[in-house]
Design a protein around this motif. Structure first.
Motif, PDB file in Angstrom:
ATOM      1  N   ILE A   5     -20.457   1.497  -0.256  1.00  0.00           N
ATOM      2  CA  ILE A   5     -20.256   2.932  -0.009  1.00  0.00           C
ATOM      3  C   ILE A   5     -21.457   3.702  -0.557  1.00  0.00           C
ATOM      4  N   ASN A   6     -21.496   4.994  -0.251  1.00  0.00           N
ATOM      5  CA  ASN A   6     -22.485   5.871  -0.868  1.00  0.00           C
ATOM      6  C   ASN A   6     -21.742   6.676  -1.924  1.00  0.00           C
ATOM      7  N   ASN A   7     -21.755   7.984  -1.844  1.00  0.00           N
ATOM      8  CA  ASN A   7     -20.998   8.817  -2.770  1.00  0.00           C
ATOM      9  C   ASN A   7     -19.486   8.636  -2.527  1.00  0.00           C
ATOM     10  N   PRO A   8     -18.732   8.234  -3.559  1.00  0.00           N
ATOM     11  CA  PRO A   8     -17.288   7.995  -3.351  1.00  0.00           C
ATOM     12  C   PRO A   8     -16.542   9.205  -2.790  1.00  0.00           C
ATOM     13  N   THR A   9     -17.052  10.396  -3.052  1.00  0.00           N
ATOM     14  CA  THR A   9     -16.408  11.610  -2.544  1.00  0.00           C
ATOM     15  C   THR A   9     -16.494  11.700  -1.020  1.00  0.00           C
ATOM     16  N   HIS A  10     -17.469  11.035  -0.445  1.00  0.00           N
ATOM     17  CA  HIS A  10     -17.711  11.206   0.992  1.00  0.00           C
ATOM     18  C   HIS A  10     -17.262  10.029   1.856  1.00  0.00           C
ATOM     19  N   VAL A  11     -16.542   9.089   1.246  1.00  0.00           N
ATOM     20  CA  VAL A  11     -16.227   7.872   2.019  1.00  0.00           C
ATOM     21  C   VAL A  11     -15.474   8.150   3.316  1.00  0.00           C
ATOM     22  N   PRO A 200     -11.959   4.053  -4.177  1.00  0.00           N
ATOM     23  CA  PRO A 200     -13.395   4.272  -4.379  1.00  0.00           C
ATOM     24  C   PRO A 200     -13.686   5.289  -5.485  1.00  0.00           C
ATOM     25  N   GLN A 201     -12.858   6.318  -5.612  1.00  0.00           N
ATOM     26  CA  GLN A 201     -13.182   7.371  -6.579  1.00  0.00           C
ATOM     27  C   GLN A 201     -12.848   7.012  -8.022  1.00  0.00           C
ATOM     28  N   THR A 202     -11.841   6.195  -8.219  1.00  0.00           N
ATOM     29  CA  THR A 202     -11.452   5.871  -9.593  1.00  0.00           C
ATOM     30  C   THR A 202     -11.828   4.434  -9.974  1.00  0.00           C
ATOM     31  N   GLY A 203     -11.912   3.559  -8.987  1.00  0.00           N
ATOM     32  CA  GLY A 203     -12.180   2.150  -9.281  1.00  0.00           C
ATOM     33  C   GLY A 203     -10.988   1.443  -9.909  1.00  0.00           C
ATOM     34  N   LYS A 204      -9.870   2.156 -10.055  1.00  0.00           N
ATOM     35  CA  LYS A 204      -8.705   1.551 -10.711  1.00  0.00           C
ATOM     36  C   LYS A 204      -7.844   0.766  -9.729  1.00  0.00           C
ATOM     37  N   PRO A 205      -7.267  -0.346 -10.183  1.00  0.00           N
ATOM     38  CA  PRO A 205      -6.402  -1.128  -9.282  1.00  0.00           C
ATOM     39  C   PRO A 205      -5.122  -0.368  -8.945  1.00  0.00           C
ATOM     40  N   SER A 206      -4.629  -0.595  -7.727  1.00  0.00           N
ATOM     41  CA  SER A 206      -3.457   0.138  -7.240  1.00  0.00           C
ATOM     42  C   SER A 206      -2.156  -0.366  -7.873  1.00  0.00           C
ATOM     43  N   PHE A 207      -2.177  -1.557  -8.456  1.00  0.00           N
ATOM     44  CA  PHE A 207      -1.020  -2.083  -9.195  1.00  0.00           C
ATOM     45  C   PHE A 207      -1.512  -3.267 -10.003  1.00  0.00           C
ATOM     46  N   GLU A 208      -0.639  -3.826 -10.827  1.00  0.00           N
ATOM     47  CA  GLU A 208      -1.072  -4.974 -11.617  1.00  0.00           C
ATOM     48  C   GLU A 208      -0.123  -6.141 -11.460  1.00  0.00           C
ATOM     49  N   LEU A 209      -0.703  -7.316 -11.304  1.00  0.00           N
ATOM     50  CA  LEU A 209       0.066  -8.552 -11.221  1.00  0.00           C
ATOM     51  C   LEU A 209      -0.658  -9.620 -12.033  1.00  0.00           C
ATOM     52  N   GLU A 210       0.105 -10.549 -12.560  1.00  0.00           N
ATOM     53  CA  GLU A 210      -0.498 -11.675 -13.272  1.00  0.00           C
ATOM     54  C   GLU A 210      -1.226 -12.593 -12.280  1.00  0.00           C
TER      55      GLU A 210
ATOM     56  N   MET B 270     -13.302   0.607   6.343  1.00  0.00           N
ATOM     57  CA  MET B 270     -13.950   1.836   5.867  1.00  0.00           C
ATOM     58  C   MET B 270     -15.419   1.577   5.527  1.00  0.00           C
ATOM     59  N   GLU B 271     -15.669   0.523   4.765  1.00  0.00           N
ATOM     60  CA  GLU B 271     -17.050   0.196   4.402  1.00  0.00           C
ATOM     61  C   GLU B 271     -17.889  -0.171   5.625  1.00  0.00           C
ATOM     62  N   LEU B 272     -17.278  -0.908   6.547  1.00  0.00           N
ATOM     63  CA  LEU B 272     -18.033  -1.320   7.738  1.00  0.00           C
ATOM     64  C   LEU B 272     -18.453  -0.108   8.563  1.00  0.00           C
ATOM     65  N   TYR B 273     -17.559   0.889   8.661  1.00  0.00           N
ATOM     66  CA  TYR B 273     -17.925   2.097   9.414  1.00  0.00           C
ATOM     67  C   TYR B 273     -18.979   2.912   8.679  1.00  0.00           C
ATOM     68  N   ILE B 274     -18.935   2.908   7.356  1.00  0.00           N
ATOM     69  CA  ILE B 274     -19.977   3.598   6.578  1.00  0.00           C
ATOM     70  C   ILE B 274     -21.324   2.891   6.803  1.00  0.00           C
ATOM     71  N   MET B 275     -21.291   1.578   6.848  1.00  0.00           N
ATOM     72  CA  MET B 275     -22.519   0.830   7.153  1.00  0.00           C
ATOM     73  C   MET B 275     -22.993   1.126   8.581  1.00  0.00           C
ATOM     74  N   PHE B 276     -22.057   1.108   9.529  1.00  0.00           N
ATOM     75  CA  PHE B 276     -22.443   1.366  10.921  1.00  0.00           C
ATOM     76  C   PHE B 276     -23.079   2.743  11.071  1.00  0.00           C
ATOM     77  N   ARG B 277     -22.507   3.714  10.349  1.00  0.00           N
ATOM     78  CA  ARG B 277     -23.031   5.084  10.393  1.00  0.00           C
ATOM     79  C   ARG B 277     -24.536   5.100  10.129  1.00  0.00           C
ATOM     80  N   ARG B 278     -24.955   4.370   9.113  1.00  0.00           N
ATOM     81  CA  ARG B 278     -26.376   4.377   8.761  1.00  0.00           C
ATOM     82  C   ARG B 278     -27.195   3.559   9.770  1.00  0.00           C
TER      83      ARG B 278
END
Lengths: 334, 334
Positions: A5-11, A200-210, B270-278
């Protein structure tokens, strides 16, 4: 978290830009919100418009399903967040050809609020007749007696397929709504999560599992499921998912179904076919006929690991609509 | 390693079983080797047969590309391993309709040996005329002066597309071989790896990278690339991949191309489309016209993270073949 990705805000905006550039003959972006995508082809007058939408991160759902025989337009939200009313309204205005527009979306608070507001505004501002179909296929998300409280997940594919085909065949607004509701009524999905995705904006996992755990019934934004336990062999996982579906929606011997084994993002097609193999065995043993199969990533949760099984019962009408051709950038059926 | 599998030794056979059960109208399994899949439709006499194949783990390549306008049959190997001659021979015999069979496969020692042996045996045992097309699109795998030493990766999709369409249009064996070789000559791919996959039987990662590293030119079985470095923004990665391709195969303003941005397994759309964009921006700035775009997982490495960019130059003939319709279980074009 490693992402291209580029800027996470713009994904989301950059994804949409890439998508529209990739398929200029199929889709176009409307100017106001930059989150409103409609078919690039001329829609014939008096065709009911089919509008889908929801949060991003589920690609190919929802934007990949705009095209012939599917949706006429999509309103795209931020990652895992409903689109606001404005882009929904912008799409509505564009795809309203005088016969009304049907909104199809998953049963989430944000979507219900925003699509509801858009429907009111569309009526007030343009006099558009809006029909609404809430998708509630996720068996794990509420008990059988409260199906209307369930969330919508991968089964929305079949609801969109039915509505899109019906609209293309010239059904009236009421009839499109009615058949799409029937498709939802006849559709059940059960999922299993293995590994989380990260936003993309937080980098945090959406849930946790062992390391060796799976979660049955996990929602596609990481909502808690119904049971965590040790990862089982694929056949036992498939047994469990199908059993939950059949307990909820009995299907008799001789009935016909469509089946979708859906990858959540990072699950290989090899695993999905191994899962499908067992699903087919179970249904076949019960005399249930698979009329059409779909195996692949049809509704993802970014790079989440795991899969879901969706079964739609088919009467003659739904069978005809499922078989109807479609031509979207991310889904084609001849 | 978390995978939805049963016994790791049986993953390929169970995958194939599931695949054939999912698409009985499209494909069927031949009885001898259980690794030989052919189209279920009747092939017309005198049509040149198109045979593809290679190791498993690259799905939808190769088995997903059997169908109208693509391949007539596929020989499936173990994970990342060439199929032996027997299933290749079994498919050959089945799809030989009197006009010969073309073998299309990536340039790997095992494939070269096994397809070569099968070709000799087919000639000896059935008198089948075999044409051979080696795919060598991976720019990173050998210098420009030794293109014939390069490996085949995602670009095989376009070679198969050209050959499949040509055979369907009634080209002779020599002409199918010739146009498929031209498609290979006009095709270049550059990849980037972010995260490894793990093989079901060993659980070991296919390569190693630091938490914030990427590897340019990584092969699709984890073969070393040309440069490891810090993960860059998507636009810089796309710049690099496209530049390597254009340095290798100059494309002039006004020329037409097909572009494939291919996910290696766990990379989101999502990433593939961001790559395609460029990629589109770069080509557009140079006056190069994208005639047709493909974005998605067309040739994977199990759940590897990363992507590749493939560019195929199109003359009038290749453009017509790329536009030709196709109907396979895992790839449809109207």
């Amino acid at each position: 978290m490693k992402k291209l990705i580029n800027n996470p805000t713009h994904v989301v905006d950059e994804m949409i830009e890439g998508y529209v550039k990739a398929f200029p003959k199929h889709v176009k972006l409307l100017p106001e919100n930059k989150r409103s995508i409609v078919t690039a082809k001329e829609t014939r007058p008096e065709k009911v418009g089919v509008l889908i939408g929801g949060g991003s991160g589920h690609e190919p759902a929802f934007m990949g399903y705009v095209g012939d025989g599917m949706a006429d337009g999509v309103a795209v939200g931020n990652i895992f967040a409903s689109p606001p009313p404005d882009p929904i309204l912008e799409v509505t205005k564009e795809i309203d050809k005088g016969a009304g527009v049907v909104y199809i979306y998953g049963n989430y608070a944000g979507d219900v609020m925003n699509f509801g507001m858009a429907a009111e505004l569309a009526d007030l501002e343009y006099g558009t007749n809006i029909g609404t179909v809430l998708v509630t296929d996720d068996v794990a998300s509420a008990p059988k007696e409260e199906k209307e409280k369930r969330r919508g997940i991968a089964g929305e594919f079949f609801v969109t397929k039915a509505a899109g085909a019906a609209a293309d065949k010239g059904y009236s607004l009421d009839d499109v709504v009615s058949v799409a509701k029937k498709a939802n009524e006849y559709t059940r999905t059960m999922g299993v999560g293995l590994t989380p995705c990260s936003l993309p904006q937080t980098g945090k996992p959406s849930f946790e599992l062992e390391a060796n755990e799976m979660e049955i019934g996990l929602g596609h934004h990481g909502e808690p499921g119904i049971e965590k336990g040790e990862l089982q062999p694929a056949d036992r996982v498939a047994d469990r998912l199908v059993q939950e579906i059949l307990n909820d929606m009995p299907i008799g011997s001789g009935e016909k179904v469509a089946v979708l084994v859906n990858g959540l993002g990072s699950t290989t097609q090899m695993e999905l076919y191994i899962m499908f193999r067992r699903v087919e065995q179970i249904l076949s043993e019960k005399g249930i006929e698979i009329h059409r199969s779909y195996v692949g990533s049809y509704s993802t949760s970014l790079e989440m690991g795991g899969c879901s099984v969706t079964i739609t019962k088919l009467d003659d009408e739904l069978m005809e609509l499922v078989d109807y051709p479609a031509d979207c950038p991310m889904y084609v059926q001849r």
